[in-house]
Write a protein that holds these residues in place. Structure first.
Motif, short mmCIF file in Angstrom:
data_model
loop_
_atom_site.label_atom_id
_atom_site.label_comp_id
_atom_site.label_asym_id
_atom_site.label_seq_id
_atom_site.Cartn_x
_atom_site.Cartn_y
_atom_site.Cartn_z
N GLU A 1 48.26 -27.05 -13.52
CA GLU A 1 49.28 -26.11 -13.96
C GLU A 1 49.70 -25.23 -12.79
O GLU A 1 48.89 -24.82 -11.98
CB GLU A 1 48.76 -25.23 -15.10
CG GLU A 1 48.44 -26.00 -16.37
CD GLU A 1 48.04 -25.06 -17.51
OE1 GLU A 1 48.06 -23.84 -17.29
OE2 GLU A 1 47.70 -25.56 -18.59
N ARG A 2 50.99 -24.92 -12.75
CA ARG A 2 51.48 -24.04 -11.71
C ARG A 2 50.97 -22.62 -11.96
O ARG A 2 50.93 -22.15 -13.09
CB ARG A 2 53.01 -24.06 -11.69
CG ARG A 2 53.58 -25.40 -11.23
CD ARG A 2 55.07 -25.48 -11.50
NE ARG A 2 55.65 -26.67 -10.87
CZ ARG A 2 56.85 -27.12 -11.13
NH1 ARG A 2 57.62 -26.51 -12.01
NH2 ARG A 2 57.32 -28.20 -10.53
N LEU A 3 50.63 -21.95 -10.86
CA LEU A 3 50.12 -20.60 -10.96
C LEU A 3 51.24 -19.65 -11.38
O LEU A 3 52.29 -19.60 -10.75
CB LEU A 3 49.55 -20.16 -9.61
CG LEU A 3 48.96 -18.74 -9.54
CD1 LEU A 3 47.79 -18.62 -10.49
CD2 LEU A 3 48.54 -18.43 -8.11
N ARG A 4 51.04 -18.91 -12.46
CA ARG A 4 52.02 -17.95 -12.94
C ARG A 4 51.31 -16.64 -13.26
O ARG A 4 50.31 -16.61 -13.96
CB ARG A 4 52.73 -18.47 -14.21
CG ARG A 4 53.64 -19.68 -13.94
CD ARG A 4 54.85 -19.29 -13.09
NE ARG A 4 55.74 -20.41 -12.81
CZ ARG A 4 55.75 -21.08 -11.68
NH1 ARG A 4 54.92 -20.77 -10.70
NH2 ARG A 4 56.60 -22.08 -11.49
N LEU A 5 51.85 -15.54 -12.72
CA LEU A 5 51.31 -14.21 -12.91
C LEU A 5 52.36 -13.35 -13.59
O LEU A 5 53.56 -13.65 -13.54
CB LEU A 5 50.91 -13.60 -11.57
CG LEU A 5 49.94 -14.43 -10.71
CD1 LEU A 5 49.81 -13.84 -9.32
CD2 LEU A 5 48.58 -14.52 -11.38
N GLN B 1 69.67 -28.20 -21.59
CA GLN B 1 69.38 -29.27 -20.65
C GLN B 1 68.17 -28.96 -19.79
O GLN B 1 67.49 -29.88 -19.31
CB GLN B 1 70.60 -29.53 -19.77
CG GLN B 1 71.78 -30.12 -20.51
CD GLN B 1 73.00 -30.33 -19.63
OE1 GLN B 1 72.91 -30.21 -18.40
NE2 GLN B 1 74.14 -30.65 -20.23
N ALA B 2 67.89 -27.66 -19.59
CA ALA B 2 66.73 -27.26 -18.77
C ALA B 2 65.50 -26.95 -19.61
O ALA B 2 64.50 -26.46 -19.09
CB ALA B 2 67.11 -26.04 -17.94
N SER B 3 65.58 -27.20 -20.92
CA SER B 3 64.45 -26.96 -21.85
C SER B 3 64.06 -25.49 -21.90
O SER B 3 62.88 -25.13 -21.91
CB SER B 3 63.24 -27.81 -21.46
OG SER B 3 63.57 -29.18 -21.48
N ASP C 1 61.42 -23.90 -13.98
CA ASP C 1 60.67 -23.26 -12.91
C ASP C 1 61.54 -23.05 -11.67
O ASP C 1 62.49 -23.81 -11.43
CB ASP C 1 59.45 -24.10 -12.53
CG ASP C 1 58.45 -24.17 -13.67
OD1 ASP C 1 57.86 -23.14 -14.01
OD2 ASP C 1 58.28 -25.28 -14.23
N TRP C 2 61.18 -22.04 -10.87
CA TRP C 2 61.99 -21.74 -9.69
C TRP C 2 61.98 -22.88 -8.69
O TRP C 2 62.91 -23.01 -7.88
CB TRP C 2 61.55 -20.43 -9.05
CG TRP C 2 60.22 -20.44 -8.35
CD1 TRP C 2 59.03 -20.04 -8.86
CD2 TRP C 2 59.95 -20.87 -7.01
NE1 TRP C 2 58.02 -20.20 -7.93
CE2 TRP C 2 58.57 -20.71 -6.78
CE3 TRP C 2 60.74 -21.38 -5.99
CZ2 TRP C 2 57.96 -21.03 -5.58
CZ3 TRP C 2 60.14 -21.71 -4.78
CH2 TRP C 2 58.77 -21.53 -4.58
N GLU C 3 60.96 -23.73 -8.73
CA GLU C 3 60.93 -24.86 -7.80
C GLU C 3 61.94 -25.95 -8.17
O GLU C 3 62.28 -26.79 -7.31
CB GLU C 3 59.53 -25.49 -7.78
CG GLU C 3 58.44 -24.55 -7.29
CD GLU C 3 57.69 -23.89 -8.43
OE1 GLU C 3 56.51 -23.58 -8.25
OE2 GLU C 3 58.30 -23.70 -9.51
N ASP C 4 62.42 -25.98 -9.39
CA ASP C 4 63.38 -27.00 -9.80
C ASP C 4 64.70 -26.78 -9.06
O ASP C 4 65.29 -25.70 -9.14
CB ASP C 4 63.62 -26.92 -11.31
CG ASP C 4 62.36 -27.24 -12.11
OD1 ASP C 4 61.66 -28.19 -11.75
OD2 ASP C 4 62.08 -26.51 -13.08
#
Length: 620
Positions: free
Chosen positions: A266-270, A304-306, A443-446
């Protein structure tokens, strides 16, 4: 608290969160923290701290930020465009504390008289905004005190390093073409267009003045303001809302460009909570993406981006605007100490440039705003004339183009001979083309779906064809001109009057007046072909979260509140409903000042007295 790369222990809730540490974000953070030392503020910036970075503080080193490996820029890849010769344009924006003000060319330029008025928003007219433009600056140049400030955080100077020889030469060429020379293009006087000796956001001791240096670092280094916290190298993913659609915090993550993150499924989220307000200030490309990931935007995009819909605000990410930009390089006989070519070409070290003063030089000394004559409008064709009639003819304060001169070749110096050059930049002020930017995932990486819109309207091509012709006529009338650098110009037929030249002496040596080059339709086609292959950004992105009625595609109201939710504001260049005829740095500062004032009034801090020495021209 000093700048950190993680939240301080126990700091899991603050009063105000500012997402983004660019120009406007720094202004808001500094003003609010100085107004009330009890107000706990957290600013989250995706890039690194700019303090002490020599490529930031030394003006001549600003092009280093545009190298492909640079971590001080955020690089947005646009869709392939038929209007740009099938290019997938890569558009960079400032990606460190201070944002664009930490990496730009430091040119001081205000919006024109009618720009704010054209926004047609109560409280945002030119008369309303002039006090904020005065408030932000310590101005040390021509112009009266009724137009300029003398005790603001941002230093604007005219006596920093400049090359008077080439400056004077360029201005006399401008005068030969009939354009006026004006002491102060930023005085907001109606119809005041022409050319000037440019002011720079450079201190009298030759160092860059950026938003973080002016508004944030003085407070972070002052024990009287422990209320201001800055978290660098962390990316805001989304704004968090409660069941009433009130913004109550943000979700963020360490930026992997700077931080080694343990592998995980899982991506780290704070998260961090906001008691009073969240302000998004991630710029015209970053802010709409944050809003959409938060559930604020067009339902079609969000689906479209869920992303579940929090508020249907269809204007988010639309109406993208910029200033289309071209650089035209010319050969010259200038000495190495009169341009930055030896430094950029690796023939002079930064230490040597420091000794001879070039390290404090931006390369730009002259700047102007201009319009075509009625005859020149006709020569651009009936479609352009129709556009001119609708948008420009009846407003003498609107320039068609901005021009600036640079004493260097701007580009890859390994591609050109090790000589000296000068470059003329041509910038379209109010392009008709529009683009958009939207998320493709949660996510910002998308990677975003981004269309610059550049040159999607033919009238914008005509503007730059005219800009090329004017730039070349100016160059030909200078004493330093020795012809065109083929790498940076259209390929004209060999028998064309517009064919490029290589000279040993200037065209002005004979003392005879020069006739303008006469271009054929075939020549214009060659210019257009080159433009579509090379036109790019002026790094002036704006308008993707416009301040106008929701029914007209607006995203924020006059108080910068995002429609459909509570406790959430946007304060950056994305709120501009229309473009401005200027480099956008000062516009961003002014929006920051206005935004800070709006927040202070809402919090009852409008009359709060700032401590002596805080956020004035002597606080650096």
């Amino acid at each position: 608290m000093p700048i950190a790369n993680k939240i301080a222990p126990g700091l899991d809730e603050v009063d105000i969160i500012i997402c983004g540490g660019g120009v406007a974000g720094c202004v808001v953070a500094g003003r609010l923290a100085a107004a009330d030392p009890e107000l706990c503020i957290l600013m989250i910036e995706g890039g690194e701290n700019n303090a002490g970075n020599p490529t930031v503080c030394h003006p001549a080193l600003f092009p280093t930020h545009l190298t492909p490996a640079s971590k001080t820029m955020v690089w947005y890849k646009a869709n392939k465009s038929e209007h740009l010769a099938e290019r997938e344009y890569i558009l960079p924006t400032g990606g460190l504390l201070g944002g664009g003000s930490s990496v730009n060319a430091m040119l001081y330029s205000r919006p024109n008289k009618g720009d704010f008025d054209a926004w047609n928003t109560p409280g945002w007219s030119t008369a309303d905004m002039l006090p904020y433009m005065r408030k932000l600056e310590t101005y040390k140049g021509p112009g009266g005190p009724e137009f300029h400030g003398n005790d603001g955080p941002l230093e604007v100077t005219f006596d920093a390093k400049r090359i008077r020889k080439t400056e004077d030469d360029f201005l006399q060429a401008i005068e030969q073409l009939g354009y006026p020379i004006i002491d102060d293009l930023s005085d907001t006087v109606p119809g005041h267009l022409g050319f000037e000796r440019v002011g720079k956001t450079v201190s009298t001791d030759g160092e860059r003045r950026d938003a973080a240096t002016a508004y944030v670092h003085p407070l972070l280094n002052d024990s009287k303001h422990p209320n201001l916290h800055v978290l660098c190298e962390s990316k805001v993913n989304r704004v968090l809302f409660d069941e009433t659609k009130r913004a109550v915090g943000v979700e963020y993550a360490p930026n992997p460009e700077y931080t080694v993150i343990p592998s995980s499924t899982e991506r780290l989220r704070l998260t961090v909570r906001a008691r009073k307000m969240v302000i998004v200030s991630c710029g015209a490309l970053g802010t709409p993406l944050v809003l959409e990931r938060s559930g604020v935007g067009s339902p079609d995009v969000l689906k479209q981006a869920s992303i579940p819909v929090v508020a249907n605000v269809s204007g988010v990410g639309t109406n993208y605007q910029d200033h289309h930009f071209m650089l035209w390089p010319f050969k010259t006989n200038l000495a190495p100490c009169e341009t930055l070519d030896a430094l950029y070409g690796g023939r002079m070290s930064a230490e040597e440039a420091g000794v001879n003063g070039l390290i404090g030089y931006t390369g730009c000394d002259v700047h102007g705003k201009y319009r075509p004559s009625e005859q020149e409008v006709k020569e651009l064709g009936p479609d352009f004339e129709k556009h001119w009639q609708a948008e420009f003819r009846n407003d003498s304060s609107k320039p068609l183009l901005i021009m600036a001169s640079f004493n260097t070749f701007i580009g890859d110096h390994s591609m050109v001979p090790a000589e000296a050059y000068f470059t003329i930049g041509s910038c379209s002020t109010y392009p008709h083309s529009r683009g958009h930017i939207h998320i493709t995932g949660p996510d910002w990486e998308d990677p975003p779906e981004f269309d610059t819109g550049f040159f999607s309207e033919d009238v914008d091509v005509k503007m730059q064809i005219f800009g090329y012709k004017v730039a070349r006529e100016v160059a030909r009338r200078t004493a330093l001109y020795r012809g065109e650098l083929p790498l940076g110009h259209p390929e004209f037929p060999a028998d064309s009057r517009a064919a490029l030249v290589d000279l040993d002496t200037p065209l002005t040596a004979s003392g005879k007046s020069l006739e303008k080059i006469k271009y054929t339709a075939e020549d214009d086609q060659a210019i257009e072909k080159y433009l579509r292959k090379h036109v790019g950004t002026t790094w002036h992105s704006m308008a993707t979260c416009a301040m106008k009625p929701r029914s007209q595609g607006g995203v924020v109201d006059k108080d910068l509140n995002v429609f459909g939710v509570q406790g959430l504001k946007v304060v950056d260049l994305s709120i501009c409903p229309k473009n401005v005829g200027a480099n956008t740095q000062i516009t961003a500062y002014t929006i920051g000042e206005k935004g800070a004032d709006i927040v202070m009034q809402e919090l009852g801090l409008a009359g709060a007295k700032q401590e002596d020495g805080q956020l004035n021209g002597h606080a650096h």
